[in-house]
Design a protein around this motif. Sequence first.
Motif, PDB file in Angstrom:
ATOM      1  N   ALA A 123       4.606 -19.872   8.644  1.00  0.00           N
ATOM      2  CA  ALA A 123       5.728 -19.078   8.125  1.00  0.00           C
ATOM      3  C   ALA A 123       5.411 -17.594   8.285  1.00  0.00           C
ATOM      4  O   ALA A 123       4.246 -17.194   8.253  1.00  0.00           O
ATOM      5  CB  ALA A 123       5.971 -19.405   6.657  1.00  0.00           C
ATOM      6  N   LYS A 124       6.456 -16.801   8.474  1.00  0.00           N
ATOM      7  CA  LYS A 124       6.282 -15.353   8.615  1.00  0.00           C
ATOM      8  C   LYS A 124       7.013 -14.644   7.487  1.00  0.00           C
ATOM      9  O   LYS A 124       8.123 -15.034   7.116  1.00  0.00           O
ATOM     10  CB  LYS A 124       6.821 -14.878   9.961  1.00  0.00           C
ATOM     11  N   PHE A 125       6.368 -13.604   6.962  1.00  0.00           N
ATOM     12  CA  PHE A 125       6.951 -12.778   5.906  1.00  0.00           C
ATOM     13  C   PHE A 125       6.779 -11.315   6.300  1.00  0.00           C
ATOM     14  O   PHE A 125       5.738 -10.923   6.827  1.00  0.00           O
ATOM     15  CB  PHE A 125       6.263 -13.048   4.559  1.00  0.00           C
ATOM     16  N   THR A 126       7.786 -10.517   5.997  1.00  0.00           N
ATOM     17  CA  THR A 126       7.748  -9.097   6.332  1.00  0.00           C
ATOM     18  C   THR A 126       7.108  -8.314   5.191  1.00  0.00           C
ATOM     19  O   THR A 126       7.399  -8.554   4.019  1.00  0.00           O
ATOM     20  CB  THR A 126       9.174  -8.557   6.581  1.00  0.00           C
ATOM     21  N   VAL A 127       6.248  -7.373   5.563  1.00  0.00           N
ATOM     22  CA  VAL A 127       5.612  -6.485   4.594  1.00  0.00           C
ATOM     23  C   VAL A 127       6.487  -5.244   4.445  1.00  0.00           C
ATOM     24  O   VAL A 127       6.929  -4.671   5.444  1.00  0.00           O
ATOM     25  CB  VAL A 127       4.194  -6.081   5.059  1.00  0.00           C
ATOM     26  N   HIS A 128       6.743  -4.853   3.195  1.00  0.00           N
ATOM     27  CA  HIS A 128       7.518  -3.646   2.903  1.00  0.00           C
ATOM     28  C   HIS A 128       6.682  -2.749   1.990  1.00  0.00           C
ATOM     29  O   HIS A 128       6.165  -3.226   0.974  1.00  0.00           O
ATOM     30  CB  HIS A 128       8.835  -3.986   2.193  1.00  0.00           C
ATOM     31  N   VAL A 129       6.560  -1.485   2.370  1.00  0.00           N
ATOM     32  CA  VAL A 129       5.828  -0.519   1.553  1.00  0.00           C
ATOM     33  C   VAL A 129       6.794   0.599   1.177  1.00  0.00           C
ATOM     34  O   VAL A 129       7.427   1.198   2.041  1.00  0.00           O
ATOM     35  CB  VAL A 129       4.609   0.059   2.319  1.00  0.00           C
ATOM     36  N   ASP A 130       6.906   0.842  -0.127  1.00  0.00           N
ATOM     37  CA  ASP A 130       7.764   1.919  -0.626  1.00  0.00           C
ATOM     38  C   ASP A 130       6.952   2.679  -1.672  1.00  0.00           C
ATOM     39  O   ASP A 130       6.869   2.251  -2.832  1.00  0.00           O
ATOM     40  CB  ASP A 130       9.042   1.344  -1.233  1.00  0.00           C
ATOM     41  N   GLY A 131       6.328   3.754  -1.246  1.00  0.00           N
ATOM     42  CA  GLY A 131       5.441   4.495  -2.145  1.00  0.00           C
ATOM     43  C   GLY A 131       4.246   3.640  -2.499  1.00  0.00           C
ATOM     44  O   GLY A 131       3.519   3.179  -1.630  1.00  0.00           O
ATOM     45  N   LYS A 132       4.078   3.375  -3.795  1.00  0.00           N
ATOM     46  CA  LYS A 132       2.954   2.543  -4.252  1.00  0.00           C
ATOM     47  C   LYS A 132       3.339   1.073  -4.392  1.00  0.00           C
ATOM     48  O   LYS A 132       2.512   0.246  -4.757  1.00  0.00           O
ATOM     49  CB  LYS A 132       2.415   3.071  -5.579  1.00  0.00           C
ATOM     50  N   THR A 133       4.600   0.751  -4.114  1.00  0.00           N
ATOM     51  CA  THR A 133       5.065  -0.633  -4.208  1.00  0.00           C
ATOM     52  C   THR A 133       4.921  -1.322  -2.866  1.00  0.00           C
ATOM     53  O   THR A 133       5.399  -0.831  -1.844  1.00  0.00           O
ATOM     54  CB  THR A 133       6.546  -0.676  -4.652  1.00  0.00           C
ATOM     55  N   VAL A 134       4.240  -2.467  -2.882  1.00  0.00           N
ATOM     56  CA  VAL A 134       4.055  -3.265  -1.669  1.00  0.00           C
ATOM     57  C   VAL A 134       4.629  -4.649  -1.931  1.00  0.00           C
ATOM     58  O   VAL A 134       4.374  -5.247  -2.972  1.00  0.00           O
ATOM     59  CB  VAL A 134       2.553  -3.374  -1.287  1.00  0.00           C
ATOM     60  N   LYS A 135       5.427  -5.111  -0.968  1.00  0.00           N
ATOM     61  CA  LYS A 135       6.005  -6.451  -1.064  1.00  0.00           C
ATOM     62  C   LYS A 135       5.668  -7.217   0.202  1.00  0.00           C
ATOM     63  O   LYS A 135       5.610  -6.643   1.289  1.00  0.00           O
ATOM     64  CB  LYS A 135       7.521  -6.369  -1.234  1.00  0.00           C
ATOM     65  N   ILE A 136       5.459  -8.503   0.028  1.00  0.00           N
ATOM     66  CA  ILE A 136       5.357  -9.422   1.156  1.00  0.00           C
ATOM     67  C   ILE A 136       6.491 -10.410   0.947  1.00  0.00           C
ATOM     68  O   ILE A 136       6.540 -11.096  -0.081  1.00  0.00           O
ATOM     69  CB  ILE A 136       3.973 -10.100   1.280  1.00  0.00           C
ATOM     70  N   GLY A 137       7.437 -10.402   1.870  1.00  0.00           N
ATOM     71  CA  GLY A 137       8.665 -11.154   1.640  1.00  0.00           C
ATOM     72  C   GLY A 137       9.344 -10.586   0.412  1.00  0.00           C
ATOM     73  O   GLY A 137       9.497  -9.374   0.283  1.00  0.00           O
ATOM     74  N   ASP A 138       9.704 -11.460  -0.530  1.00  0.00           N
ATOM     75  CA  ASP A 138      10.347 -11.028  -1.772  1.00  0.00           C
ATOM     76  C   ASP A 138       9.344 -10.795  -2.906  1.00  0.00           C
ATOM     77  O   ASP A 138       9.731 -10.468  -4.023  1.00  0.00           O
ATOM     78  CB  ASP A 138      11.367 -12.078  -2.235  1.00  0.00           C
TER      79      ASP A 138
END
Length: 163
Positions: A123-138
């Motif tokens: 499975a693939k999940f997208t990494v999102h970085v917004d300032g100090k917040t990091v998400k992998i998928g949801d």
Amino acid sequence: MMSKLIAAVSFAALALAVTSSVARAEEEKTIAGIVAGSKDHTVLLALVKEAGLVDTLSGKGEWTVFAPTDAAFKKIDEETLKKVKGDKELLKKILLSHAVKGTVLAADVVKLDGKDVETLSGAKFTVHVDGKTVKIGDAKVTATDLKASNGVVHVIDTVLLPK
């Protein structure tokens, strides 16, 4: 005087042995050991045991595990959770969707902004970085870099479900 010297040397040797044992125990803590020692990952630990993955997470290799908390599992509806628990292959697939090969520390994860990471399940999940917040998928990463002898654990607030 000689007995005091022998006692002092014996005490020093004992202290060194205890210190070495504690240091070795900390160095040798595996990913499975970190999860087992966490009061916030009892559901994950039970599911890892049920899926037969304890040896994998205790064994050799380098893994990065995104470990959902008990609260993360409570977000899943009861019907889905029951279905997953009743299907060992599906359970393994979901659990392996929380791991990638290699040790990926937080400093490396933030460099993956906008990129997909492929998990051990495929499975693939997208990494999102917004300032100090990091998400992998949801899933939001809530704690990072819990280092183990066979990799690293990052704590997440949502269970990653492959599509």
